[in-house]
Write a protein that holds these residues in place. Structure first.
Motif, PDB file in Angstrom:
ATOM      1  N   LYS A  17       0.816  -1.212   0.000  1.00  0.00           N
ATOM      2  CA  LYS A  17       0.000   0.000   0.000  1.00  0.00           C
ATOM      3  C   LYS A  17       0.855   1.270   0.000  1.00  0.00           C
ATOM      4  N   ASP A  45      -3.270  -2.460   7.209  1.00  0.00           N
ATOM      5  CA  ASP A  45      -2.188  -1.859   6.434  1.00  0.00           C
ATOM      6  C   ASP A  45      -2.504  -0.487   5.840  1.00  0.00           C
ATOM      7  N   GLY A  60      -7.997  -8.728  -2.048  1.00  0.00           N
ATOM      8  CA  GLY A  60      -9.060  -8.489  -1.083  1.00  0.00           C
ATOM      9  C   GLY A  60     -10.104  -7.586  -1.718  1.00  0.00           C
ATOM     10  N   ASN A  61      -9.827  -6.291  -1.682  1.00  0.00           N
ATOM     11  CA  ASN A  61     -10.754  -5.320  -2.265  1.00  0.00           C
ATOM     12  C   ASN A  61     -10.594  -5.151  -3.774  1.00  0.00           C
ATOM     13  N   ASN A  67      -5.492  -3.830  -6.232  1.00  0.00           N
ATOM     14  CA  ASN A  67      -4.234  -4.208  -6.861  1.00  0.00           C
ATOM     15  C   ASN A  67      -4.501  -4.897  -8.202  1.00  0.00           C
TER      16      ASN A  67
HETATM   17  C1  LIG Z   1      -4.506  -4.629   1.157  1.00  0.00           C
HETATM   18  C2  LIG Z   1      -3.697  -5.868   1.025  1.00  0.00           C
HETATM   19  C3  LIG Z   1      -4.025  -6.870   0.098  1.00  0.00           C
HETATM   20  C4  LIG Z   1      -5.268  -6.797  -0.781  1.00  0.00           C
HETATM   21  O1  LIG Z   1      -5.153  -5.827  -1.787  1.00  0.00           O
HETATM   22  P1  LIG Z   1      -6.457  -5.325  -2.584  1.00  0.00           P
HETATM   23  O2  LIG Z   1      -5.977  -4.230  -3.438  1.00  0.00           O
HETATM   24  O3  LIG Z   1      -7.428  -4.867  -1.520  1.00  0.00           O
HETATM   25  O4  LIG Z   1      -6.981  -6.496  -3.328  1.00  0.00           O
HETATM   26  C5  LIG Z   1      -3.177  -7.965  -0.026  1.00  0.00           C
HETATM   27  N1  LIG Z   1      -2.088  -8.090   0.750  1.00  0.00           N
HETATM   28  C6  LIG Z   1      -1.746  -7.157   1.667  1.00  0.00           C
HETATM   29  C7  LIG Z   1      -0.533  -7.372   2.500  1.00  0.00           C
HETATM   30  C8  LIG Z   1      -2.522  -6.004   1.832  1.00  0.00           C
HETATM   31  O5  LIG Z   1      -2.181  -5.086   2.736  1.00  0.00           O
END
Ligand SMILES: *Cc1c(COP(=O)(O)O)cnc(C)c1O
Length: 468
Positions: A117, A148, A258-259, A262
């Motif tokens: 991030k 994070d 996750g969201n 990325n």
């Molecule tokens: C936020 C995060 C993800 C997920 O990323 P998204 O863009 O939300 O899919 C994966 N790994 C780590 C370590 C993160 O902090």
């Protein structure tokens, strides 16, 4: 390059600078390019071997399209990815290592808070400060975090004059390391509030406060911000250029998701001409995306707590952007689809005349990783290459190994293992060496948080005393 909202049937367009400070569009939609710019093979070839900042400038300039002057953009990028900020990254910033035949790790986590991030937040905060200066404005940002994002956003705005940031986090649930990271960043323009409640309470408070007209101008830095997506697109180019034997050869990327921010940046990279064959979406047990890509049904389930906690989501907020694309940029359909999901937490794309093949046609494939898979992936990578990967990266490596075929696979390393020592100890029997800057973090930092009840009046009072 103009941006439009995924929910605006009138397709009113905005510039990069317009949306930088905005977060969501006024209609609740997400910003996305109306037309994607094209990056030619020659332009790509010209960046081969260049330092990261040059690659980022080459990519970002297409997406910013003059909304920030080139010389300014270059300066902001050089400052964001300077060697003292991405320690140990050298001029490549996101170094790539081969860990098995045709299987690579791209380390995106060498920034100040040790997760990927930082790659977006270091640049986004600088772009925001610049834009606020150009408009002679100031911005108070209110956000919620369970991990994070909070520390990365705080590290990004440290020392900025035109931005103040207040982050709400749950009193229980974050690791001692994460708490200490945020606590250490409390300061002149950064306020940490620990809420007696859960992460959902924090998010609800943010929403409720922003609905009050007194606080309507508060800003956001969550993962739906277009500036974050655009900043992340650059490291796909950097990863590609370090792995492809010749320009034009296809590669795959594996993305712990996750969201879906990325991974959507990877989609943008592919759209503008980077020869990505597939984007592999790796989820943990909270696998709404994996189920979606396999069945076409997008169905929320209560998020469970896992050992890759930054991927513990019940829905993926950036997915609306991909649906908009898959629908042929149909804002009306997107609205109906999102509303249907909001109502009952389940929606089937077939009811909207679309097939899951539409995802595969755009390069998306997916898989799920469990706790046992993560532990095994950490052990295997350590045995084969002496590299310690974090549990999120391990989700990516596990799914990548299952789906690897024919072309080089780049697994994104989204955090350093130091952030998740307990899981590393479980897998390897010891904890990883800490980078110097984190050696005594928890011992040195205590406090840095104001504790409040999950009560909107208490929060409003706290904010009123700190607004510009
Ligand atoms: C936020 C995060 C993800 C997920 O990323 P998204 O863009 O939300 O899919 C994966 N790994 C780590 C370590 C993160 O902090």
């Amino acid at each position: 390059m103009k941006l439009i909202s995924t929910r605006d049937t009138a397709r009113a367009s905005s510039s990069y600078a317009d949306v930088l400070l905005a977060g969501l569009a006024p209609d609740g939609g997400l910003y996305i390019p109306q037309e994607f710019p094209v990056f030619s093979r020659d332009e790509l070839q010209a960046l081969a071997g260049a330092p990261y900042a040059n690659i980022a400038f080459g990519v970002k300039r297409k997406l910013v399209d003059g909304a920030i002057p080139d010389d300014v953009l270059k300066k902001l990028i050089n400052a964001a990815y300077a060697p003292e900020i991405f320690e140990g990254g050298g001029s490549t910033v996101t170094p790539v290592t081969e860990i098995a035949r045709d299987l690579y790790l791209q380390n995106l986590s060498l920034g100040p808070t040790a997760s990927f991030k930082d790659m977006a937040m270091q640049l986004l905060s600088r772009e925001m400060e610049y834009q606020l200066g150009a408009e002679d404005q100031r911005l108070f940002i209110l956000g919620a975090t369970s991990g994070d994002t909070g520390s990365a956003a705080e590290a990004g705005v440290t020392g900025m004059n035109r931005i103040r940031l207040c982050m709400l986090s749950p009193e229980e649930g974050m690791s001692a390391f994460q708490k200490a990271q945020m606590g250490a960043l409390s300061g002149d323009n950064i306020f940490n509030v620990s809420i007696r409640g859960r992460f959902d309470d924090c998010q609800d408070l943010v929403k409720a406060v922003k609905q009050d007209s007194e606080f309507a101008t508060l800003g956001a830095v969550n993962s739906i911000n277009w500036g974050r997506i655009a900043a992340q697109t650059a490291y796909y180019f950097a990863g590609y250029l370090s792995v492809a034997k010749k320009i034009g050869d296809p590669v795959d990327f594996a993305v712990p998701s996750g969201n879906f921010g990325n991974a959507f940046s990877g989609y943008v990279a592919k759209k503008i001409g980077l020869p990505i064959r597939r984007i592999i979406i790796a989820t943990n047990e909270n696998n709404i995306l994996d189920r979606l890509f396999k069945t076409g049904v997008y169905e929320a389930k209560q998020a469970s707590v896992t050992s890759s906690p930054s991927m513990d989501i019940s829905k993926a907020s950036n997915y609306e952007r991909l649906f908009f694309e898959v629908s042929g940029q149909d804002a009306e359909k997107t609205q109906e689809y999102i509303n249907a999901f909001a109502k009952i937490g389940r929606v089937d794309m077939r009811d909207f005349g679309l097939e899951p093949k539409a995802f595969a046609d755009r390069g998306f494939v997916s898989g799920t990783s469990t706790h046992a898979d993560r532990i095994l992936a950490i052990q295997t990578v350590y045995k084969e290459s002496k590299i310690i990967i974090d549990p999120h990266t391990a989700d990516g490596v596990h799914v990548a190994r299952e789906l690897q075929s024919e072309v080089p696979m780049i697994c994104m390393a989204t955090a350093l293992p130091v952030k998740f020592e307990d899981t590393i100890r479980e897998a390897l029997g010891f904890v990883p060496d800490r980078p110097t800057r984190f050696k005594t973090l928890e011992q040195e930092v205590s406090g840095g948080f104001t504790v409040l009840d999950a009560d909107i009046e208490q929060l409003k009072k706290f904010l009123r005393e700190r607004l510009f």
